[in-house]
Design a protein around this motif. Structure first.
Motif, PDB file in Angstrom:
ATOM      1  N   ARG A   1      -3.350  21.537  -3.582  1.00  0.00           N
ATOM      2  CA  ARG A   1      -3.413  22.631  -4.634  1.00  0.00           C
ATOM      3  C   ARG A   1      -2.098  22.631  -5.827  1.00  0.00           C
ATOM      4  N   ASP A   2      -1.470  21.290  -5.060  1.00  0.00           N
ATOM      5  CA  ASP A   2      -0.430  21.275  -5.801  1.00  0.00           C
ATOM      6  C   ASP A   2      -0.728  19.838  -7.020  1.00  0.00           C
ATOM      7  N   TYR A   3       0.556  20.214  -7.175  1.00  0.00           N
ATOM      8  CA  TYR A   3       0.319  19.149  -8.659  1.00  0.00           C
ATOM      9  C   TYR A   3       1.524  17.384  -7.866  1.00  0.00           C
ATOM     10  N   PRO A   4       1.156  16.452  -8.879  1.00  0.00           N
ATOM     11  CA  PRO A   4       2.339  15.129  -7.980  1.00  0.00           C
ATOM     12  C   PRO A   4       3.812  15.695  -7.912  1.00  0.00           C
ATOM     13  N   HIS A   5       4.045  16.334  -9.288  1.00  0.00           N
ATOM     14  CA  HIS A   5       5.819  16.133  -9.394  1.00  0.00           C
ATOM     15  C   HIS A   5       5.909  17.752  -7.997  1.00  0.00           C
TER      16      HIS A   5
ATOM     17  N   GLU B   1       3.567   2.672  -8.919  1.00  0.00           N
ATOM     18  CA  GLU B   1       3.857   3.768  -8.744  1.00  0.00           C
ATOM     19  C   GLU B   1       3.185   4.924  -9.145  1.00  0.00           C
ATOM     20  N   PRO B   2       2.466   5.900  -8.379  1.00  0.00           N
ATOM     21  CA  PRO B   2       2.133   7.013  -8.283  1.00  0.00           C
ATOM     22  C   PRO B   2       2.248   7.504  -8.658  1.00  0.00           C
ATOM     23  N   MET B   3       3.397   8.057  -9.197  1.00  0.00           N
ATOM     24  CA  MET B   3       4.490   9.855 -10.122  1.00  0.00           C
ATOM     25  C   MET B   3       3.518   8.837 -11.726  1.00  0.00           C
ATOM     26  N   THR B   4       3.333   8.009 -11.986  1.00  0.00           N
ATOM     27  CA  THR B   4       2.664   7.584 -13.595  1.00  0.00           C
ATOM     28  C   THR B   4       1.398   6.963 -12.818  1.00  0.00           C
ATOM     29  N   ALA B   5       0.791   7.051 -11.933  1.00  0.00           N
ATOM     30  CA  ALA B   5      -0.828   6.530 -11.677  1.00  0.00           C
ATOM     31  C   ALA B   5      -1.015   8.364 -11.548  1.00  0.00           C
TER      32      ALA B   5
ATOM     33  N   VAL C   1      -1.415  10.292  -1.554  1.00  0.00           N
ATOM     34  CA  VAL C   1      -3.030  11.126  -2.187  1.00  0.00           C
ATOM     35  C   VAL C   1      -3.242   9.672  -2.727  1.00  0.00           C
ATOM     36  N   MET C   2      -2.294   8.941  -3.682  1.00  0.00           N
ATOM     37  CA  MET C   2      -2.882   7.489  -4.169  1.00  0.00           C
ATOM     38  C   MET C   2      -3.645   7.163  -3.118  1.00  0.00           C
ATOM     39  N   ILE C   3      -3.792   6.449  -1.989  1.00  0.00           N
ATOM     40  CA  ILE C   3      -4.127   6.137  -0.086  1.00  0.00           C
ATOM     41  C   ILE C   3      -5.254   6.947  -0.847  1.00  0.00           C
ATOM     42  N   ALA C   4      -5.035   8.197  -0.634  1.00  0.00           N
ATOM     43  CA  ALA C   4      -6.457   8.846  -0.295  1.00  0.00           C
ATOM     44  C   ALA C   4      -7.653   8.725  -2.083  1.00  0.00           C
ATOM     45  N   MET C   5      -7.197   8.696  -2.012  1.00  0.00           N
ATOM     46  CA  MET C   5      -7.742   7.936  -3.647  1.00  0.00           C
ATOM     47  C   MET C   5      -9.009   6.901  -3.139  1.00  0.00           C
ATOM     48  N   ALA C   6      -7.956   5.995  -2.921  1.00  0.00           N
ATOM     49  CA  ALA C   6      -9.031   4.957  -2.943  1.00  0.00           C
ATOM     50  C   ALA C   6      -9.596   4.359  -1.759  1.00  0.00           C
TER      51      ALA C   6
ATOM     52  N   GLY D   1       7.721  11.059  -2.592  1.00  0.00           N
ATOM     53  CA  GLY D   1       7.573   9.903  -2.992  1.00  0.00           C
ATOM     54  C   GLY D   1       6.723   9.541  -1.500  1.00  0.00           C
ATOM     55  N   GLY D   2       6.838   9.993  -0.471  1.00  0.00           N
ATOM     56  CA  GLY D   2       5.923   9.289   0.610  1.00  0.00           C
ATOM     57  C   GLY D   2       4.592   9.967   0.622  1.00  0.00           C
ATOM     58  N   MET D   3       4.956  11.404  -0.193  1.00  0.00           N
ATOM     59  CA  MET D   3       3.322  12.220   0.486  1.00  0.00           C
ATOM     60  C   MET D   3       2.438  11.747  -1.524  1.00  0.00           C
ATOM     61  N   ARG D   4       2.866  11.759  -2.181  1.00  0.00           N
ATOM     62  CA  ARG D   4       3.062  10.516  -3.739  1.00  0.00           C
ATOM     63  C   ARG D   4       1.340   9.405  -3.252  1.00  0.00           C
ATOM     64  N   GLN D   5       2.632   8.567  -2.931  1.00  0.00           N
ATOM     65  CA  GLN D   5       1.693   7.550  -2.137  1.00  0.00           C
ATOM     66  C   GLN D   5       0.341   7.969  -1.271  1.00  0.00           C
TER      67      GLN D   5
END
Length: 317
Positions: free
Chosen positions: A147-151, A96-100, A161-166, A155-159
């Protein structure tokens, strides 16, 4: 040599009522560029297995067995020894990227932090690399979105971002824990295409954890079916879908909706996955299995080979 090799992995949880084994003797391996799908209902132990691979289990959990990353043993390493490996050699996309994601940091800062943790770069260089990674995962207007915050992201864009970090440091092994959960079909397809492209470009081994057999059929080279903390069937994807052998695998496939079917109700598996305090002796699936006999309660059946690359843990297979 496999990029990731797991042998007899066990995760034991300490409780006031006594310890309980939540992951029990799991073994598998993933080659370079290969996708292994780990499938099962919620509560089967999939996510705990993933956390154990990166040694991220909670303090009440004890991990034993062997986890070898490109030949290097991870079980027993100190946090100081593991820190350079997490993110650089083996990385994880959390469920869950919103909590990660950190809600008080911009997404660009979080990706840049992942870069700076493993690369000798300046802060501006880490930021530039973060923007490049957002481009790579398909985020439009990456310099602004960084420069945006997760909120502020979907949902797809947050996911993404998680992939970019990984993938920031091009790890050898990527663990994706339910990477398409709660996403609509269009976004889900985009995320899966992205994972396929990144795996091809970087040659990563991918452990894809999911309960979606449709995703597995499309993405995975091999499939491991998990139930009650154990792998009950392991086979090449084509063989598993063509000739499932374990009653649990058969039940999972029957519960899938079929295009063009006219039945009023889906076929459900009776009962529920047993909780940690209610794990059965013998075969963990026996109380939900139509083929159960007295033999099923005597001992947990070992995973045995029935055909080339096809192994099943069932006395009736």
């Amino acid at each position: 040599m496999a990029m990731l090799e797991v042998r007899d992995l066990r995760v034991t949880i300490a409780r006031e009522q006594g310890p309980v084994t939540a992951v029990d003797g799991v073994s598998f391996q993933v080659e370079r560029g290969q996708v292994l799908g780990l499938v099962g209902e919620s509560g089967c132990g999939k996510s705990l297995t993933a956390l154990a691979l990166l040694q991220l289990t909670p303090p009440v959990a004890q991990v034993t067995g062997s986890i070898r990353l490109d030949g290097r043993e991870l079980v027993g390493l100190s946090d100081a020894a593991l820190r350079p490996l997490r993110g650089a050699e083996i990385a994880m996309i959390f469920q869950e990227p919103m909590t990660a994601l950190n809600p008080v940091m911009t997404v660009g800062a979080q990706v840049a932090e992942a870069v700076a943790a493993h690369r000798s770069v300046s802060r501006p260089q880490a930021w530039d690399r973060a923007v490049e990674l957002l481009v790579e995962v398909g985020i439009a207007e990456p310099a602004r979105r960084a420069r945006d915050y997760p909120h502020q992201l979907s949902g797809g864009m947050r996911q993404r971002v998680m992939i970019a970090m990984a993938i920031a440091c091009k790890p050898k092994v990527l663990v994706a824990d339910e990477p398409t959960t709660a996403l609509d079909v269009t976004i889900q397809a985009g995320i899966l295409d992205l994972l396929r492209r990144l795996r091809t470009q970087h040659g990563m081994a991918l452990l894809l954890i999911t309960h979606d057999l449709g995703v597995v059929a499309e993405q995975a080279d091999e499939v491991a079916i998990m139930y009650g903390g154990r792998i009950v069937e392991h086979a090449p994807t084509t063989a598993l879908f063509a000739h499932p052998r374990h009653p649990y695998t058969i039940a999972l496939l029957r519960s899938m909706p079929t295009l063009g079917a006219t039945t009023a109700r889906l076929t459900a598996i009776p009962g529920n996955v047993p909780g940690l305090g209610h794990l059965l002796s013998g075969c963990g699936f026996r109380d939900r299995c139509p083929q159960q006999t007295d033999e099923c309660s005597r001992q947990a059946p070992p995973l045995r080979s029935l055909a080339s690359g096809h192994a099943v843990a069932c006395v009736h297979a």
